[in-house]
Design a protein around this motif. Structure first.
Motif, PDB file in Angstrom:
ATOM      1  N   ALA A  72       0.813  -1.224   0.000  1.00 27.64           N
ATOM      2  CA  ALA A  72       0.000   0.000   0.000  1.00 27.64           C
ATOM      3  C   ALA A  72       0.848   1.277   0.000  1.00 27.64           C
ATOM      4  N   LEU A  73       2.159   1.145   0.219  1.00 23.78           N
ATOM      5  CA  LEU A  73       3.027   2.328   0.260  1.00 23.78           C
ATOM      6  C   LEU A  73       3.290   2.872  -1.138  1.00 23.78           C
ATOM      7  N   LEU A  74       3.792   4.103  -1.177  1.00 25.43           N
ATOM      8  CA  LEU A  74       4.076   4.780  -2.443  1.00 25.43           C
ATOM      9  C   LEU A  74       5.382   4.291  -3.061  1.00 25.43           C
ATOM     10  N   THR A  75       5.410   4.259  -4.389  1.00 25.47           N
ATOM     11  CA  THR A  75       6.662   4.006  -5.098  1.00 25.47           C
ATOM     12  C   THR A  75       7.487   5.297  -5.072  1.00 25.47           C
ATOM     13  N   ALA A  76       8.731   5.211  -5.513  1.00 29.20           N
ATOM     14  CA  ALA A  76       9.587   6.406  -5.572  1.00 29.20           C
ATOM     15  C   ALA A  76       8.945   7.476  -6.462  1.00 29.20           C
ATOM     16  N   GLU A  77       8.369   7.064  -7.586  1.00 26.29           N
ATOM     17  CA  GLU A  77       7.748   8.021  -8.513  1.00 26.29           C
ATOM     18  C   GLU A  77       6.540   8.702  -7.859  1.00 26.29           C
ATOM     19  N   GLU A  78       5.724   7.899  -7.163  1.00 26.47           N
ATOM     20  CA  GLU A  78       4.541   8.459  -6.493  1.00 26.47           C
ATOM     21  C   GLU A  78       4.949   9.408  -5.361  1.00 26.47           C
TER      22      GLU A  78
END
Length: 125
Positions: free
Chosen positions: A113-119
């Motif tokens: 559920a965590l953000l990717t580097a891009e997000e």
């Protein structure tokens, strides 16, 4: 701004790196830059099981104090002793020697559920 693609990120500016059943957690380069010179990290939750989003400790900088939040749920099994001796490691190397806690992850869905580097980059832009 340094945002390693190999990590996942919370909207509260913590990063998370999973290694087997454990996750290493710290604050992002963006967060340490916003806080300024970090003088103390307090993690009173070692040995406790916390949910994603719970406060696991606080970070004291010269001008402010900020809560640190669990990006994933689990048991806080270790606090980085190096940052106790030298809190400035969080400023100097937030993704390496400046990690804060090691967590035994209770649900890997939290990591997904965590953000990717891009997000995360888009969040702080």
């Amino acid at each position: 701004m340094n945002i390693p693609a190999s990590l996942k990120y919370s909207r509260d500016h913590e990063w998370c790196r999973v290694e087997g059943e454990y996750a290493y957690v710290g604050i992002t380069d963006f967060a340490q830059n916003e806080l300024g010179d970090i003088v103390f990290v307090d993690v009173p939750t070692e040995g406790e099981t916390l949910a994603a989003g719970d406060v696991f400790g606080s970070i004291e900088a010269v001008k402010t104090v900020s809560d640190a939040f669990m990006p994933v749920g689990g048991e806080v099994v270790e606090v980085n002793a190096s940052i106790d001796a030298d809190p400035s490691l969080v400023n100097k190397d937030p993704y390496g020697e400046g990690w804060m806690i090691k967590v035994k992850v209770s649900d890997t869905a939290d990591f997904d559920a965590l953000l990717t580097a891009e997000e995360y980059a888009a969040l702080i832009a």
